[in-house]
Design an enzyme around this catalytic site. Sequence first.
Site, PDB file in Angstrom:
ATOM      1  N   LYS A 157      27.796  45.136  32.956  1.00 31.72           N
ATOM      2  CA  LYS A 157      29.243  45.126  32.681  1.00 31.72           C
ATOM      3  C   LYS A 157      29.618  43.956  31.765  1.00 31.72           C
ATOM      4  CE  LYS A 157      33.761  45.637  33.478  1.00 31.72           C
ATOM      5  NZ  LYS A 157      34.563  46.756  33.097  1.00 31.72           N
ATOM      6  N   THR A 174      34.654  43.360  39.314  1.00 33.32           N
ATOM      7  CA  THR A 174      33.892  42.715  38.231  1.00 33.32           C
ATOM      8  C   THR A 174      33.846  41.223  38.527  1.00 33.32           C
ATOM      9  OG1 THR A 174      34.656  44.341  36.621  1.00 33.32           O
ATOM     10  CG2 THR A 174      33.760  42.286  35.749  1.00 33.32           C
ATOM     11  N   LYS A 188      39.026  37.363  31.060  1.00 31.74           N
ATOM     12  CA  LYS A 188      38.294  37.154  32.326  1.00 31.74           C
ATOM     13  C   LYS A 188      36.820  37.530  32.151  1.00 31.74           C
ATOM     14  CE  LYS A 188      37.424  39.255  36.738  1.00 31.74           C
ATOM     15  NZ  LYS A 188      37.524  40.464  37.527  1.00 31.74           N
ATOM     16  N   LEU A 223      38.126  44.231  44.322  1.00 29.23           N
ATOM     17  CA  LEU A 223      38.975  43.035  44.381  1.00 29.23           C
ATOM     18  C   LEU A 223      39.071  42.354  43.016  1.00 29.23           C
ATOM     19  CD1 LEU A 223      37.333  42.067  47.724  1.00 29.23           C
ATOM     20  CD2 LEU A 223      39.781  42.564  47.453  1.00 29.23           C
ATOM     21  N   PRO A 224      40.064  41.451  42.841  1.00 23.14           N
ATOM     22  CA  PRO A 224      40.271  40.880  41.504  1.00 23.14           C
ATOM     23  C   PRO A 224      39.107  40.040  40.980  1.00 23.14           C
ATOM     24  CG  PRO A 224      42.211  40.542  42.896  1.00 23.14           C
ATOM     25  CD  PRO A 224      41.132  41.080  43.784  1.00 23.14           C
TER      26      PRO A 224
HETATM   27  P1  NAD Z   1      44.512  44.415  40.948  1.00 18.93           P
HETATM   28  O1  NAD Z   1      44.887  42.977  40.902  1.00 18.93           O
HETATM   29  O2  NAD Z   1      45.462  45.459  40.493  1.00 18.93           O
HETATM   30  O3  NAD Z   1      44.098  44.819  42.463  1.00 18.93           O
HETATM   31  C1  NAD Z   1      43.403  43.986  43.325  1.00 18.93           C
HETATM   32  C2  NAD Z   1      43.854  44.307  44.748  1.00 18.93           C
HETATM   33  O4  NAD Z   1      43.128  43.471  45.648  1.00 18.93           O
HETATM   34  C3  NAD Z   1      45.345  44.042  44.979  1.00 18.93           C
HETATM   35  O5  NAD Z   1      45.953  45.171  45.577  1.00 18.93           O
HETATM   36  C4  NAD Z   1      45.328  42.837  45.928  1.00 18.93           C
HETATM   37  O6  NAD Z   1      46.430  42.844  46.842  1.00 18.93           O
HETATM   38  C5  NAD Z   1      44.015  43.044  46.639  1.00 18.93           C
HETATM   39  N1  NAD Z   1      43.513  41.822  47.264  1.00 18.93           N
HETATM   40  C6  NAD Z   1      43.443  40.585  46.734  1.00 18.93           C
HETATM   41  N2  NAD Z   1      42.929  39.722  47.655  1.00 18.93           N
HETATM   42  C7  NAD Z   1      42.678  40.454  48.761  1.00 18.93           C
HETATM   43  C8  NAD Z   1      42.171  40.143  50.045  1.00 18.93           C
HETATM   44  N3  NAD Z   1      41.799  38.890  50.372  1.00 18.93           N
HETATM   45  N4  NAD Z   1      42.068  41.124  50.957  1.00 18.93           N
HETATM   46  C9  NAD Z   1      42.438  42.395  50.633  1.00 18.93           C
HETATM   47  N5  NAD Z   1      42.938  42.756  49.446  1.00 18.93           N
HETATM   48  C10 NAD Z   1      43.057  41.785  48.516  1.00 18.93           C
HETATM   49  O7  NAD Z   1      43.119  44.518  40.139  1.00 18.93           O
HETATM   50  P2  NAD Z   1      42.485  45.844  39.498  1.00 18.93           P
HETATM   51  O8  NAD Z   1      43.056  46.066  38.147  1.00 18.93           O
HETATM   52  O9  NAD Z   1      42.516  46.925  40.535  1.00 18.93           O
HETATM   53  O10 NAD Z   1      40.979  45.357  39.271  1.00 18.93           O
HETATM   54  C11 NAD Z   1      40.045  45.255  40.332  1.00 18.93           C
HETATM   55  C12 NAD Z   1      38.710  44.870  39.734  1.00 18.93           C
HETATM   56  O11 NAD Z   1      38.295  45.880  38.797  1.00 18.93           O
HETATM   57  C13 NAD Z   1      38.736  43.557  38.949  1.00 18.93           C
HETATM   58  O12 NAD Z   1      37.549  42.841  39.220  1.00 18.93           O
HETATM   59  C14 NAD Z   1      38.810  43.999  37.493  1.00 18.93           C
HETATM   60  O13 NAD Z   1      38.234  43.059  36.604  1.00 18.93           O
HETATM   61  C15 NAD Z   1      38.015  45.277  37.536  1.00 18.93           C
HETATM   62  N6  NAD Z   1      38.364  46.249  36.490  1.00 18.93           N
HETATM   63  C16 NAD Z   1      39.660  46.490  36.165  1.00 18.93           C
HETATM   64  C17 NAD Z   1      39.968  47.417  35.168  1.00 18.93           C
HETATM   65  C18 NAD Z   1      41.395  47.703  34.787  1.00 18.93           C
HETATM   66  O14 NAD Z   1      41.602  48.357  33.747  1.00 18.93           O
HETATM   67  N7  NAD Z   1      42.385  47.314  35.607  1.00 18.93           N
HETATM   68  C19 NAD Z   1      38.935  48.094  34.494  1.00 18.93           C
HETATM   69  C20 NAD Z   1      37.612  47.859  34.874  1.00 18.93           C
HETATM   70  C21 NAD Z   1      37.335  46.931  35.876  1.00 18.93           C
END
Ligand code: NAD
Length: 296
Positions: free
Chosen positions: A170, A95, A245, A64-65
């Site tokens: 992390k 994260t 973030k 999740l975000p």
């Molecule tokens: P994103 O915003 O693309 O995806 C998050 C998903 O969670 C979305 O599909 C959203 O609809 C869903 N969501 C939000 N609230 C929800 C709820 N209440 N119930 C169900 N689903 C819900 O984010 P991401 O890029 O996939 O990142 C996810 C995590 O991974 C974050 O914590 C980010 O910091 C970490 N991360 C991201 C990257 C990157 O390069 N994108 C790299 C390493 C770590």
Amino acid sequence: MRIAFIGLGNMGAPMARNLLKAGYQLNLFDLNQGVLAELSAMGGQISTSPKDAAATADAVITMLPAAAHVRSVYLNEDGVLAGIRAGTPTLDCSTIDPQTARQVSEAAKAKGVDLGDAPVSGGTGGAAAGTLTFMVGASDALFTAFKPVLAHMGRNIVHCGGVGTGQIAKICNNLLLGISMIGVSEAMALGDALGIDTQVLAGIINSSTGRCWSSDTYNPWPGVIDTAPAARGYTGGFGAELMLKDLGLATEAARQAHQPVIMGAVAQQLYQAMSLRGEGGKDFSAIVEGYRRRME
Ligand code: NAD
């Protein structure tokens, strides 16, 4: 084995795809109907809530975000902990701050559920290729239970210690990355301003004591590394907004621990200024643009 996978965004969707390809049955939940439709076409089963997804699962993974989403997905009335069977291994790959990871894990423990944290590095490319690094904060038993599952999504699976230590690893790594990118930007820009060929300078740094990942793999100066975002207008990498973030998580964790992170706080403000200029969507190495005299 049936796994509940909740949070199917830029990272979660490709991770879930790799589990489907590996033969796992998935209960899927996200607020985005489009991604649910796409993954159900690959064989996943759509759930109506986190509670519903967890109820019939042998394991639960969330991606999740941010912390607020993790709290609501686990603790709400229709959340994971309302439906999960005691003893179901559970892992949050988002994260978030270590404090929230530990609090939600405590709430899970009260329901007889072992919940660990396993944030990742490797970005969306690593998620698609199944080459992520997982930094796992969990009991020995939980780590052992999840390792074979994580092996279908990542190449480097590290047990960092107890709950919360995955998040600590992390945010400390990304604190250093955010700072080192600014250091390399400063050195490259100074060299350019003083009149050295930047390729020569990068070569010297990368075979000398200044060498680091920000200089030898991801150098922010255009023309130095063909595969770095600097070679493609700072697109398609690790967004400055995500770095901001993670620096926010690090500085907040530091505040709670009464630990100074002086360079981290300065770095955070520089990425904050980048975000204010409307450049938060660019790769974080575009921080170098604030140092350049002339744009090429
Ligand atoms: P994103 O915003 O693309 O995806 C998050 C998903 O969670 C979305 O599909 C959203 O609809 C869903 N969501 C939000 N609230 C929800 C709820 N209440 N119930 C169900 N689903 C819900 O984010 P991401 O890029 O996939 O990142 C996810 C995590 O991974 C974050 O914590 C980010 O910091 C970490 N991360 C991201 C990257 C990157 O390069 N994108 C790299 C390493 C770590």
